[in-house]
Design an enzyme around this catalytic site. Structure first.
Site, short mmCIF file in Angstrom:
data_model
loop_
_atom_site.label_atom_id
_atom_site.label_comp_id
_atom_site.label_asym_id
_atom_site.label_seq_id
_atom_site.Cartn_x
_atom_site.Cartn_y
_atom_site.Cartn_z
CG HIS A 54 1.80 0.82 5.85
ND1 HIS A 54 1.07 2.46 6.09
CD2 HIS A 54 2.93 1.43 7.00
CE1 HIS A 54 1.27 2.67 6.51
NE2 HIS A 54 2.26 2.40 7.15
CE1 TYR A 92 -6.79 6.47 6.23
CE2 TYR A 92 -4.85 5.97 7.65
CZ TYR A 92 -6.10 6.09 6.27
OH TYR A 92 -6.31 4.26 6.69
CD GLU A 122 -2.75 -1.42 2.98
OE1 GLU A 122 -2.49 -0.40 3.32
OE2 GLU A 122 -3.06 -1.91 2.92
#
Length: 435
Positions: free
Chosen positions: A360, A345, A336
């Protein structure tokens, strides 16, 4: 400039900048109107199934063989392609602050910096994740990418994309998908601009299947916009840069290659306003899988596993009962790459800012930081609205390899892993779960 668009994703379009430029019915392209040349532009194999076949017919002032003379190699050392030639970055979770736009004059092509690569550009699999930064327009300077289609996600500043198919303007909270092989140039409409690019080496992006969601929700085809025909008949010395096989080449020509007077077909650039996304969420318990936020997907050939998913995390109601609202801690098969366009976020309210990046990779754990966990654990579980936010994710089934530029850049947060330090052991085997 007032722009006109046609709507729909993957539709067969027909558009002409001069009346009668498009042949009608069985009219032969042997002698085209206005002395134009007919040319087919294919984005898939000729024999691809009907549902996948992508091609457009272009009617242009010169055939493209006149726009592409012998190319000489050039160097754009910070734009990398997979497979990666760098392997010294440590394994782990990464996060970067926004990378600053150069003070020197920089065009779109010159300002691309690769953060990760995955797969192989020569095998037509995988992707690369870049940032773009520019403060100069591409005057008499054109570009095409034979290695993949390019998904542009602006974060700062407006762009005008002048293409063979017409003109598209985009701004933050909009995206643009540029087909593999299409000629274009980028005009900077503000003092500077910055954003993200997903360079897709594999099968073309398409809309995801909705499955049990049904006929409505997510991104609707009618909200995608394709430009009407527009052309340049300009006789000026120009340069054309090409990306081919992971390398860069350049040639000089004496005219503009954006000379398509009319076209019809389904292989064309599109723009989409992310604010039109119809978000689906839970109304009972547990945070749904991020797949419900998918705007576009590029298939891998393995059912249910994408080469790339493009997902967004927009403003939305958080409605669920007796549950932890942010994304749960997880390890998964996908890698990701995330960016933030505006706001915060919800799982990382500190340290992840607009223009920033996080990575990630597959099977490496991630999830809310200690602050986010503590806030969510104490939150009132009444309906809540997340406002003024827009994050996105380029997610691929392949490991994303960090480039030397990204691994050694000053914007890399060396202490990112510390955001989970406050997650203390809370276990007490003598306390039963509350019911």
């Amino acid at each position: 400039m007032t722009l006109t668009y046609m709507t729909g994703f993957g539709n067969e379009f027909a558009t002409e900048a001069l009346p009668g430029a498009l042949p009608e019915g069985r009219n032969s392209p042997q002698n085209c109107a206005y002395g134009l040349y007919a040319e087919q532009f294919s984005g898939t194999a000729f024999t691809a199934p009907n549902a996948l076949n992508a091609r457009s017919w272009l009617y242009r002032i010169r055939p493209s063989v006149k726009h592409m003379q012998r190319f000489d190699p050039i160097s754009l050392p910070l734009w990398k392609s997979a497979p990666s030639d760098y392997s010294d970055a440590p394994l782990g979770q990464f996060r970067w602050d926004p990378i600053q736009i150069p003070d020197s004059k920089t065009t779109f092509v010159e300002g691309i910096r690769t953060i990760t690569t995955a797969g192989s550009v020569l095998d037509h699999s995988g992707m690369a994740a870049h940032i773009y930064m520019l403060n100069e327009s591409m005057e008499d300077f054109y570009f095409f990418n034979a290695d993949g289609e390019m998904l542009l996600v602006p974060e700062l500043g407006r762009l005008r994309l002048e293409t063979e198919f017409g003109v598209i303007e985009i701004e933050p909270l909009e995206i643009c998908l540029l087909p593999r092989g299409m000629m274009f140039r980028v005009i900077c409409l503000n003092k500077a601009a910055r954003g993200y690019i997903c360079e897709n080496y594999g099968q073309r992006f398409t809309l995801p299947e909705r499955g049990p969601i049904g006929a409505n929700g997510l991104a609707n085809p009618r909200d995608f916009k394709t430009p009407v025909a527009a052309f340049e008949d300009k006789e000026t010395p120009s340069r054309v840069t090409a990306k081919w096989g992971g390398r860069f080449y350049e040639t000089g020509i004496g005219h503009s290659p954006l000379d398509v007077v009319a076209w019809h077909g389904n292989y064309a650039p599109v723009k989409y306003d992310l604010r039109q996304f119809n978000t689906i969420g839970s109304i009972s318990f547990d945070h749904p899988d991020p797949s419900i936020f998918t705007v576009l997907t590029a298939p891998s050939g393995e059912p249910g596993t994408a080469n790339i998913d493009f997902a967004i995390f927009p403003p939305r109601w958080m409605v669920a009962e007796d549950t932890f609202r942010p994304p749960w801690y997880h390890r998964n098969i996908m890698s990701e790459f995330m960016g933030l366009i505006q706001g915060q976020y919800d799982a990382k309210e500190k340290g992840f800012v607009p223009g920033g990046i996080s990575l990630h990779n597959m099977m490496l754990p991630h999830g809310p930081d200690a602050f986010g966990f503590d806030k969510a654990s104490k939150a009132d579980l009444a309906p809540q609205k997340l406002e003024e936010t827009m994050a996105f994710m380029f997610e691929t089934r392949l490991p994303q390899i960090v480039t030397e530029f990204a691994a050694n850049h000053d914007s890399l947060q060396k202490d990112y892993i510390a955001c989970w330090d406050g997650l203390e052991k809370k276990f007490d085997g003598t306390i039963e779960r509350k019911t």
